[in-house]
Scaffold this motif. Structure first.
Motif, PDB file in Angstrom:
ATOM      1  N   TRP A  26       0.895  -1.164   0.000  1.00 26.26           N
ATOM      2  CA  TRP A  26       0.000   0.000   0.000  1.00 26.26           C
ATOM      3  C   TRP A  26       0.925   1.204   0.000  1.00 26.26           C
ATOM      4  O   TRP A  26       1.751   1.345   0.898  1.00 26.26           O
ATOM      5  N   PHE A  27       0.835   2.057  -0.986  1.00 25.58           N
ATOM      6  CA  PHE A  27       1.779   3.169  -1.078  1.00 25.58           C
ATOM      7  C   PHE A  27       1.076   4.447  -1.487  1.00 25.58           C
ATOM      8  O   PHE A  27       0.051   4.426  -2.159  1.00 25.58           O
ATOM      9  N   ARG A  28       1.664   5.566  -1.057  1.00 24.09           N
ATOM     10  CA  ARG A  28       1.107   6.882  -1.338  1.00 24.09           C
ATOM     11  C   ARG A  28       2.234   7.895  -1.478  1.00 24.09           C
ATOM     12  O   ARG A  28       3.254   7.805  -0.791  1.00 24.09           O
ATOM     13  N   ALA A  29       2.002   8.872  -2.323  1.00 23.51           N
ATOM     14  CA  ALA A  29       2.855  10.049  -2.359  1.00 23.51           C
ATOM     15  C   ALA A  29       2.396  10.960  -1.221  1.00 23.51           C
ATOM     16  O   ALA A  29       1.225  10.940  -0.824  1.00 23.51           O
ATOM     17  N   ILE A  30       3.304  11.734  -0.694  1.00 24.61           N
ATOM     18  CA  ILE A  30       2.989  12.691   0.364  1.00 24.61           C
ATOM     19  C   ILE A  30       3.103  14.081  -0.251  1.00 24.61           C
ATOM     20  O   ILE A  30       4.132  14.421  -0.837  1.00 24.61           O
ATOM     21  N   TYR A  31       2.034  14.859  -0.112  1.00 20.17           N
ATOM     22  CA  TYR A  31       1.985  16.196  -0.690  1.00 20.17           C
ATOM     23  C   TYR A  31       1.794  17.246   0.391  1.00 20.17           C
ATOM     24  O   TYR A  31       1.126  17.010   1.395  1.00 20.17           O
ATOM     25  N   ALA A  32       2.355  18.430   0.123  1.00 18.86           N
ATOM     26  CA  ALA A  32       2.057  19.645   0.872  1.00 18.86           C
ATOM     27  C   ALA A  32       1.391  20.562  -0.138  1.00 18.86           C
ATOM     28  O   ALA A  32       2.063  21.123  -1.012  1.00 18.86           O
ATOM     29  N   GLY A  33       0.072  20.640  -0.082  1.00 18.90           N
ATOM     30  CA  GLY A  33      -0.650  21.337  -1.143  1.00 18.90           C
ATOM     31  C   GLY A  33      -0.471  20.559  -2.428  1.00 18.90           C
ATOM     32  O   GLY A  33      -0.751  19.366  -2.488  1.00 18.90           O
ATOM     33  N   LYS A  34       0.063  21.210  -3.455  1.00 12.50           N
ATOM     34  CA  LYS A  34       0.301  20.539  -4.739  1.00 12.50           C
ATOM     35  C   LYS A  34       1.737  20.060  -4.896  1.00 12.50           C
ATOM     36  O   LYS A  34       2.081  19.441  -5.890  1.00 12.50           O
ATOM     37  N   ALA A  35       2.577  20.349  -3.904  1.00 13.85           N
ATOM     38  CA  ALA A  35       3.995  19.987  -3.986  1.00 13.85           C
ATOM     39  C   ALA A  35       4.233  18.590  -3.428  1.00 13.85           C
ATOM     40  O   ALA A  35       3.896  18.318  -2.272  1.00 13.85           O
ATOM     41  N   PRO A  36       4.810  17.679  -4.228  1.00 14.19           N
ATOM     42  CA  PRO A  36       5.169  16.365  -3.679  1.00 14.19           C
ATOM     43  C   PRO A  36       6.361  16.523  -2.742  1.00 14.19           C
ATOM     44  O   PRO A  36       7.374  17.121  -3.110  1.00 14.19           O
ATOM     45  N   VAL A  37       6.217  15.993  -1.532  1.00  9.02           N
ATOM     46  CA  VAL A  37       7.286  16.149  -0.533  1.00  9.02           C
ATOM     47  C   VAL A  37       7.842  14.819  -0.039  1.00  9.02           C
ATOM     48  O   VAL A  37       8.874  14.795   0.623  1.00  9.02           O
ATOM     49  N   GLY A  38       7.166  13.702  -0.328  1.00 14.13           N
ATOM     50  CA  GLY A  38       7.652  12.432   0.184  1.00 14.13           C
ATOM     51  C   GLY A  38       6.892  11.238  -0.356  1.00 14.13           C
ATOM     52  O   GLY A  38       6.056  11.347  -1.251  1.00 14.13           O
ATOM     53  N   LEU A  42       3.466   0.887   2.941  1.00 13.43           N
ATOM     54  CA  LEU A  42       3.114  -0.002   4.035  1.00 13.43           C
ATOM     55  C   LEU A  42       2.981  -1.421   3.504  1.00 13.43           C
ATOM     56  O   LEU A  42       2.442  -1.635   2.417  1.00 13.43           O
ATOM     57  N   GLU A  43       3.460  -2.391   4.270  1.00 14.50           N
ATOM     58  CA  GLU A  43       3.093  -3.776   4.011  1.00 14.50           C
ATOM     59  C   GLU A  43       1.796  -3.985   4.773  1.00 14.50           C
ATOM     60  O   GLU A  43       1.774  -4.010   6.003  1.00 14.50           O
ATOM     61  N   ASP A  44       0.706  -4.079   4.027  1.00 12.55           N
ATOM     62  CA  ASP A  44      -0.650  -4.119   4.556  1.00 12.55           C
ATOM     63  C   ASP A  44      -1.178  -5.545   4.371  1.00 12.55           C
ATOM     64  O   ASP A  44      -1.952  -5.820   3.472  1.00 12.55           O
ATOM     65  N   LYS A  48      -2.316 -12.024   7.335  1.00  7.12           N
ATOM     66  CA  LYS A  48      -1.536 -12.272   8.558  1.00  7.12           C
ATOM     67  C   LYS A  48      -1.854 -11.267   9.660  1.00  7.12           C
ATOM     68  O   LYS A  48      -1.359 -11.401  10.773  1.00  7.12           O
ATOM     69  N   GLN A  49      -2.658 -10.261   9.309  1.00 10.21           N
ATOM     70  CA  GLN A  49      -2.965  -9.157  10.218  1.00 10.21           C
ATOM     71  C   GLN A  49      -1.666  -8.551  10.754  1.00 10.21           C
ATOM     72  O   GLN A  49      -1.495  -8.346  11.960  1.00 10.21           O
ATOM     73  N   ALA A  50      -0.757  -8.271   9.810  1.00 10.18           N
ATOM     74  CA  ALA A  50       0.550  -7.699  10.119  1.00 10.18           C
ATOM     75  C   ALA A  50       0.740  -6.439   9.288  1.00 10.18           C
ATOM     76  O   ALA A  50       0.445  -6.434   8.084  1.00 10.18           O
ATOM     77  N   TYR A  51       1.251  -5.391   9.922  1.00 13.68           N
ATOM     78  CA  TYR A  51       1.364  -4.094   9.282  1.00 13.68           C
ATOM     79  C   TYR A  51       2.751  -3.523   9.569  1.00 13.68           C
ATOM     80  O   TYR A  51       3.149  -3.388  10.724  1.00 13.68           O
ATOM     81  N   TYR A  52       3.466  -3.216   8.477  1.00 10.52           N
ATOM     82  CA  TYR A  52       4.869  -2.853   8.578  1.00 10.52           C
ATOM     83  C   TYR A  52       5.137  -1.634   7.703  1.00 10.52           C
ATOM     84  O   TYR A  52       4.841  -1.659   6.499  1.00 10.52           O
ATOM     85  N   LEU A  53       5.668  -0.582   8.303  1.00  4.59           N
ATOM     86  CA  LEU A  53       6.069   0.593   7.538  1.00  4.59           C
ATOM     87  C   LEU A  53       7.299   0.199   6.732  1.00  4.59           C
ATOM     88  O   LEU A  53       8.391   0.063   7.261  1.00  4.59           O
ATOM     89  N   TRP A  54       7.103  -0.012   5.458  1.00  5.46           N
ATOM     90  CA  TRP A  54       8.098  -0.599   4.579  1.00  5.46           C
ATOM     91  C   TRP A  54       9.050   0.466   4.034  1.00  5.46           C
ATOM     92  O   TRP A  54      10.260   0.265   3.986  1.00  5.46           O
ATOM     93  N   ILE A  76      -0.971   5.879  10.801  1.00  2.80           N
ATOM     94  CA  ILE A  76      -1.452   5.209  12.013  1.00  2.80           C
ATOM     95  C   ILE A  76      -2.978   5.136  12.008  1.00  2.80           C
ATOM     96  O   ILE A  76      -3.558   4.088  12.299  1.00  2.80           O
ATOM     97  N   GLU A  77      -3.631   6.242  11.642  1.00  3.16           N
ATOM     98  CA  GLU A  77      -5.100   6.235  11.554  1.00  3.16           C
ATOM     99  C   GLU A  77      -5.573   5.167  10.572  1.00  3.16           C
ATOM    100  O   GLU A  77      -6.541   4.453  10.845  1.00  3.16           O
ATOM    101  N   TYR A  78      -4.902   5.066   9.432  1.00  2.00           N
ATOM    102  CA  TYR A  78      -5.267   4.060   8.439  1.00  2.00           C
ATOM    103  C   TYR A  78      -5.074   2.651   8.989  1.00  2.00           C
ATOM    104  O   TYR A  78      -5.975   1.805   8.893  1.00  2.00           O
TER     105      TYR A  78
END
Length: 125
Positions: A26-38, A42-44, A48-54, A76-78
């Motif tokens: 599970w992956f996402r771009a991180i934006y600040a407004g319209k600017a990509p910042v990161g 996640l391994e979702d 296995k009900q296992a969650y790992y920030l990949w 974390i909310e997700y």
């Protein structure tokens, strides 16, 4: 990413290629407004009900502005909505300029395990 941070995490292109062959990615771009910042991945693994920030990175020019903390809070909310989610795990490279302090500020603690040269951290949900 610039050195030494570039040695702590795989390039986004590599992460996206891995994600194409992993149903749990599970992956996402991180934006600040319209600017990509990161980028965050996640391994979702609901089976296995296992969650790992990949993968997680914030571009150097956007670090120390709160974008990383906001992205982790949203992650974390997700994860809290996922089946059987009791913890979120991650691994980091131990280095004086590494991310350990950042993750501690987000509530993660070391588990005492080291796998593949990465120190494991855990956040109870």
């Amino acid at each position: 990413m610039t050195y030494p941070q570039s040695s702590f995490v795989a390039p986004n292109a590599y992460s996206l290629a891995e994600a194409m062959f992993n149903d749990a990615a599970w992956f996402r771009a991180i934006y600040a407004g319209k600017a990509p910042v990161g980028f965050i991945m996640l391994e979702d693994d609901t089976d296995k009900q296992a969650y790992y920030l990949w993968r997680f990175m914030i571009a150097p020019q956007f670090q120390k502005r709160g974008y990383g903390a906001q992205a982790i809070a949203l992650l974390i909310e997700y994860v809290q909505t996922r089946p059987g989610a009791k913890e979120l795990l991650l691994g980091y490279i131990d280095h004086p300029q590494g991310p350990a302090e950042f993750y501690r500020r987000q509530g993660f603690t070391e588990t005492g395990k080291v796998e593949g040269g990465e120190v494991e951290m855990r956040l109870a949900l």
